[in-house]
Write a protein that holds these residues in place. Structure first.
Motif, PDB file in Angstrom:
ATOM      1  N   ILE A  21       0.866  -1.182   0.000  1.00  0.00           N
ATOM      2  CA  ILE A  21       0.000   0.000   0.000  1.00  0.00           C
ATOM      3  C   ILE A  21       0.898   1.226   0.000  1.00  0.00           C
ATOM      4  CG2 ILE A  21      -1.872   1.208   1.158  1.00  0.00           C
ATOM      5  CD1 ILE A  21      -2.474  -1.461   2.618  1.00  0.00           C
ATOM      6  N   ASN A  22       0.577   2.165  -0.861  1.00  0.00           N
ATOM      7  CA  ASN A  22       1.440   3.317  -1.060  1.00  0.00           C
ATOM      8  C   ASN A  22       0.790   4.623  -0.623  1.00  0.00           C
ATOM      9  OD1 ASN A  22       3.586   1.856  -2.622  1.00  0.00           O
ATOM     10  ND2 ASN A  22       1.840   1.494  -3.975  1.00  0.00           N
ATOM     11  N   CYS A  23       1.621   5.526  -0.134  1.00  0.00           N
ATOM     12  CA  CYS A  23       1.162   6.873   0.201  1.00  0.00           C
ATOM     13  C   CYS A  23       2.180   7.895  -0.287  1.00  0.00           C
ATOM     14  CB  CYS A  23       0.936   7.032   1.693  1.00  0.00           C
ATOM     15  SG  CYS A  23      -0.639   6.335   2.229  1.00  0.00           S
ATOM     16  N   ALA A  24       1.659   9.001  -0.795  1.00  0.00           N
ATOM     17  CA  ALA A  24       2.508  10.084  -1.281  1.00  0.00           C
ATOM     18  C   ALA A  24       2.071  11.386  -0.624  1.00  0.00           C
ATOM     19  CB  ALA A  24       2.410  10.196  -2.797  1.00  0.00           C
ATOM     20  N   TYR A  25       3.034  12.223  -0.297  1.00  0.00           N
ATOM     21  CA  TYR A  25       2.723  13.480   0.359  1.00  0.00           C
ATOM     22  C   TYR A  25       3.486  14.611  -0.326  1.00  0.00           C
ATOM     23  CZ  TYR A  25       7.259  12.725   2.592  1.00  0.00           C
ATOM     24  OH  TYR A  25       8.593  12.518   2.814  1.00  0.00           O
ATOM     25  N   GLU A  26       3.099  15.842  -0.016  1.00  0.00           N
ATOM     26  CA  GLU A  26       3.719  16.997  -0.657  1.00  0.00           C
ATOM     27  C   GLU A  26       4.579  17.825   0.312  1.00  0.00           C
ATOM     28  OE1 GLU A  26       2.852  16.092  -4.365  1.00  0.00           O
ATOM     29  OE2 GLU A  26       3.867  17.963  -3.805  1.00  0.00           O
ATOM     30  N   ASN A  27       4.096  17.992   1.526  1.00  0.00           N
ATOM     31  CA  ASN A  27       4.739  18.902   2.464  1.00  0.00           C
ATOM     32  C   ASN A  27       5.977  18.273   3.089  1.00  0.00           C
ATOM     33  OD1 ASN A  27       5.400  20.720   4.483  1.00  0.00           O
ATOM     34  ND2 ASN A  27       3.288  21.033   5.141  1.00  0.00           N
ATOM     35  N   THR A  28       7.137  18.832   2.823  1.00  0.00           N
ATOM     36  CA  THR A  28       8.374  18.268   3.354  1.00  0.00           C
ATOM     37  C   THR A  28       8.532  18.510   4.845  1.00  0.00           C
ATOM     38  OG1 THR A  28       9.532  20.305   2.712  1.00  0.00           O
ATOM     39  CG2 THR A  28       9.565  18.472   1.146  1.00  0.00           C
ATOM     40  N   ALA A  29       7.623  19.259   5.452  1.00  0.00           N
ATOM     41  CA  ALA A  29       7.680  19.482   6.901  1.00  0.00           C
ATOM     42  C   ALA A  29       7.179  18.277   7.693  1.00  0.00           C
ATOM     43  CB  ALA A  29       6.867  20.713   7.279  1.00  0.00           C
ATOM     44  N   PHE A  30       6.495  17.348   7.027  1.00  0.00           N
ATOM     45  CA  PHE A  30       6.016  16.169   7.747  1.00  0.00           C
ATOM     46  C   PHE A  30       7.200  15.353   8.247  1.00  0.00           C
ATOM     47  CE2 PHE A  30       1.859  17.205   7.022  1.00  0.00           C
ATOM     48  CZ  PHE A  30       1.455  17.192   5.703  1.00  0.00           C
TER      49      PHE A  30
END
Lengths: 112, 112
Positions: A21-30
């Motif tokens: 299962i894959n997840c992608a995010y945008e905010n590098t602050a996470f």
């Protein structure tokens, strides 16, 4: 704007298979990336989590792979069992707000 | 050890009736408390969160409200339920300044 995109929406595998299962995010602050497991009629439970300073974390048959440059992380379930059939949620959090943003969930069915 | 209690487990209410769902946490002090709603086959929607007694933040404007009369008690209310309020309501808690949630077992609300 969806802060974390989870795929696939549903997944069916045979016993012993390795669902991913894959997840992608945008905010590098996470800086905190957990996975939650939810059985029907129950609340989600924290399954495994990773920080961005490592690329992989294993707990039993569950592994998180983390690719910081691609801003993606994934859950692998080794030797999947029918008892792993559940909905899985990824989430992202940052120190600025400890409230996680959840993905939309993946319904996993493991056939015997 | 810390435990979270949520009740009732299931509830069927007519449209226009009031609602009160209760959540309590044991074994910790000054937790952050949260209410989520999960529609059938959908993700987790944050409704309210609280960082202290009497402090409530609303994420989604609607006919629901939340209160925190005691440190470890969180209540979700409505004066008049709508059909669209049906769903699976989850309470969660976390340690102040730390990641990771613990969810309750949820309340299945059906508005008829």
């Amino acid at each position: 704007q969806q802060q974390v995109k989870q795929s696939p929406q549903s997944l069916i595998v045979q016993k012993g298979g390795i669902p991913i299962i894959n997840c992608a995010y945008e905010n590098t602050a996470f800086d905190y990336f957990p996975w939650y497991q939810q059985f029907p009629g129950k609340g989600p439970a924290l399954l495994i989590a990773i920080r961005p300073d490592v690329s992989e974390k294993k707990e039993g048959r569950f592994t998180i792979s983390f690719n910081k440059s691609a801003k993606q992380f994934s859950l692998h379930i080794m030797d999947s069992q029918p008892g792993d059939s559940a909905t899985y949620f990824c989430a992202v959090s940052s120190g600025g707000s400890y409230i996680p943003t959840f993905g939309r969930g993946t319904s996993l069915i493991v056939h015997p | 050890s810390q435990t979270i209690h949520q009740w009732p487990a299931t509830l069927v209410q007519p449209v226009g009736s009031p609602l009160s769902l209760e959540c309590t946490v044991e074994g910790t002090s000054n937790p952050n408390l949260y209410w989520y709603r999960q529609a059938a086959g959908r993700g987790l929607q944050l409704l309210f969160y609280s960082v202290g007694i009497g402090q409530i933040s609303s994420e989604v404007p609607q006919n629901l409200s939340a209160s925190r009369p005691q440190d470890r008690q969180f209540i979700l209310s409505s004066k008049k339920l709508l059909l669209s309020d049906s769903g699976f309501y989850l309470c969660a808690w976390s340690v102040v300044g730390a990641y990771g949630y613990t969810f309750g077992s949820g309340t299945r609300l059906t508005v008829v």
